[in-house]
Design a protein around this motif. Sequence first.
Motif, PDB file in Angstrom:
ATOM      1  N   ASP A 113       0.609  -1.265   0.146  1.00  7.43           N
ATOM      2  CA  ASP A 113      -0.237   0.259   0.266  1.00  7.43           C
ATOM      3  C   ASP A 113       0.829   0.838   0.069  1.00  7.43           C
ATOM      4  OD1 ASP A 113      -2.916  -1.002   0.080  1.00  7.43           O
ATOM      5  OD2 ASP A 113      -2.259  -1.351   2.081  1.00  7.43           O
ATOM      6  N   VAL A 114       0.355   2.126  -1.195  1.00  8.64           N
ATOM      7  CA  VAL A 114       1.531   3.541  -0.639  1.00  8.64           C
ATOM      8  C   VAL A 114       0.334   4.405   0.449  1.00  8.64           C
ATOM      9  CG1 VAL A 114       1.168   5.949  -2.173  1.00  8.64           C
ATOM     10  CG2 VAL A 114       1.458   3.453  -3.411  1.00  8.64           C
ATOM     11  N   ILE A 115       1.314   4.383   0.915  1.00  9.15           N
ATOM     12  CA  ILE A 115       1.234   5.596   2.641  1.00  9.15           C
ATOM     13  C   ILE A 115       1.891   7.112   1.913  1.00  9.15           C
ATOM     14  CG2 ILE A 115       1.763   3.591   4.205  1.00  9.15           C
ATOM     15  CD1 ILE A 115       3.778   3.793   4.672  1.00  9.15           C
ATOM     16  N   VAL A 116       2.398   7.450   1.197  1.00 10.45           N
ATOM     17  CA  VAL A 116       3.604   8.836   0.876  1.00 10.45           C
ATOM     18  C   VAL A 116       3.265   8.678  -0.545  1.00 10.45           C
ATOM     19  CG1 VAL A 116       5.125  10.428   1.345  1.00 10.45           C
ATOM     20  CG2 VAL A 116       4.892   8.865   3.548  1.00 10.45           C
ATOM     21  N   ASN A 143      15.692   3.819   8.150  1.00  8.40           N
ATOM     22  CA  ASN A 143      15.897   3.255   6.245  1.00  8.40           C
ATOM     23  C   ASN A 143      16.046   4.621   5.260  1.00  8.40           C
ATOM     24  OD1 ASN A 143      14.899   0.876   7.646  1.00  8.40           O
ATOM     25  ND2 ASN A 143      12.943   1.480   7.812  1.00  8.40           N
ATOM     26  N   ALA A 144      15.535   5.158   5.596  1.00  4.93           N
ATOM     27  CA  ALA A 144      16.268   6.398   4.104  1.00  4.93           C
ATOM     28  C   ALA A 144      16.284   6.845   4.655  1.00  4.93           C
ATOM     29  CB  ALA A 144      15.105   6.331   3.795  1.00  4.93           C
ATOM     30  N   HIS A 145      17.218   7.523   6.415  1.00  6.65           N
ATOM     31  CA  HIS A 145      17.855   8.251   6.285  1.00  6.65           C
ATOM     32  C   HIS A 145      17.391   9.982   5.833  1.00  6.65           C
ATOM     33  CE1 HIS A 145      20.928   5.211   7.771  1.00  6.65           C
ATOM     34  NE2 HIS A 145      20.965   4.675   5.781  1.00  6.65           N
ATOM     35  N   LEU A 146      16.372   9.995   6.175  1.00  6.68           N
ATOM     36  CA  LEU A 146      15.319  11.013   6.043  1.00  6.68           C
ATOM     37  C   LEU A 146      15.118  11.386   7.025  1.00  6.68           C
ATOM     38  CD1 LEU A 146      14.135  10.016   2.030  1.00  6.68           C
ATOM     39  CD2 LEU A 146      15.282  11.483   2.399  1.00  6.68           C
ATOM     40  N   ASP A 147      14.454  13.167   7.195  1.00  7.29           N
ATOM     41  CA  ASP A 147      14.146  13.598   8.602  1.00  7.29           C
ATOM     42  C   ASP A 147      12.846  14.075   7.824  1.00  7.29           C
ATOM     43  OD1 ASP A 147      15.191  16.042   7.202  1.00  7.29           O
ATOM     44  OD2 ASP A 147      16.425  16.434   8.802  1.00  7.29           O
ATOM     45  N   ALA A 150       8.380  15.571   3.260  1.00  7.05           N
ATOM     46  CA  ALA A 150       8.749  16.253   1.868  1.00  7.05           C
ATOM     47  C   ALA A 150      10.044  15.277   1.062  1.00  7.05           C
ATOM     48  CB  ALA A 150       8.980  17.567   1.634  1.00  7.05           C
ATOM     49  N   GLN A 151      10.580  14.853   1.305  1.00  4.69           N
ATOM     50  CA  GLN A 151      11.737  13.950   0.986  1.00  4.69           C
ATOM     51  C   GLN A 151      11.680  13.261  -0.135  1.00  4.69           C
ATOM     52  OE1 GLN A 151      14.494  14.563   4.460  1.00  4.69           O
ATOM     53  NE2 GLN A 151      16.049  15.855   3.236  1.00  4.69           N
ATOM     54  N   VAL A 152      10.853  12.586   0.230  1.00  5.62           N
ATOM     55  CA  VAL A 152       9.684  11.298   0.153  1.00  5.62           C
ATOM     56  C   VAL A 152       9.000  11.355  -1.547  1.00  5.62           C
ATOM     57  CG1 VAL A 152       9.261   8.911   0.481  1.00  5.62           C
ATOM     58  CG2 VAL A 152       9.861  10.177   2.319  1.00  5.62           C
ATOM     59  N   PHE A 165      11.212   2.944   0.975  1.00 12.56           N
ATOM     60  CA  PHE A 165      10.810   4.116   0.776  1.00 12.56           C
ATOM     61  C   PHE A 165      12.022   4.566  -0.960  1.00 12.56           C
ATOM     62  CE2 PHE A 165      10.510   4.526   5.377  1.00 12.56           C
ATOM     63  CZ  PHE A 165       9.661   5.278   5.328  1.00 12.56           C
ATOM     64  N   ILE A 166      11.359   5.526  -1.704  1.00 14.17           N
ATOM     65  CA  ILE A 166      12.211   5.793  -2.859  1.00 14.17           C
ATOM     66  C   ILE A 166      12.423   7.071  -2.678  1.00 14.17           C
ATOM     67  CG2 ILE A 166      11.751   6.339  -5.150  1.00 14.17           C
ATOM     68  CD1 ILE A 166      10.392   3.704  -5.093  1.00 14.17           C
ATOM     69  N   LYS A 167      13.554   7.716  -2.679  1.00  8.56           N
ATOM     70  CA  LYS A 167      14.213   9.457  -2.494  1.00  8.56           C
ATOM     71  C   LYS A 167      13.112  10.711  -3.682  1.00  8.56           C
ATOM     72  CE  LYS A 167      17.452   8.067   0.640  1.00  8.56           C
ATOM     73  NZ  LYS A 167      18.884   8.261   0.953  1.00  8.56           N
ATOM     74  N   LYS A 168      12.616  11.644  -3.065  1.00 11.45           N
ATOM     75  CA  LYS A 168      12.863  12.342  -4.361  1.00 11.45           C
ATOM     76  C   LYS A 168      14.400  12.776  -5.221  1.00 11.45           C
ATOM     77  CE  LYS A 168       8.863  15.401  -2.990  1.00 11.45           C
ATOM     78  NZ  LYS A 168       8.373  16.331  -3.001  1.00 11.45           N
TER      79      LYS A 168
END
Length: 168
Positions: A113-116, A143-147, A150-152, A165-168
């Motif tokens: 399921d897509v959550i973001v 897991n994605a080392h993001l804070d 909005a970066q996802v 996660f797939i980063k922008k």
Amino acid sequence: MNAFWNFFQTLLGLSLQPKDLTFVQISLRGIIIFLATLIMVRLGSKRSLARRTPFDAILLVILAAVLSRAINGSAPFLATIGGGAVLVALHRLFALLAFHSHSFGILVKGKPDVIVRDGQRDFRTMRRNHVSTHDLEEDMRLNAHLDEVAQVRLACLERSGEISFIKK
């Protein structure tokens, strides 16, 4: 041959009631069940221990419950090992069917399921899957080392229960 079977039956206490089993008999049963389970799981699939999908977890829970009865003597020893082998074979068959049929795979394993999407949380999907904002943010950091969400570009709750996660 009959003498060997009688020795085996006495050694494992196959004709005894559970309350009459000795420590040694229960220990020997445990060793045999451990080895039999190891063989079954290795023949069944590496993924049943490596993946944490409900499909795989169900096999492990039921297999443990069934085979424990052979150790404590509350079920026939050899028939219980056979039943465990049938469960592993059924799991393997379902995995094979899921590999060849996408719809069967969704039926037994579920779907992600897509959550973001593009930095925007889908709160309805998160609520349906019991993923809190705190859970999402924790997995983003670990897991994605993001804070920042909005970066996802995309975050999916996978069939295993993990969030990818797939980063922008």
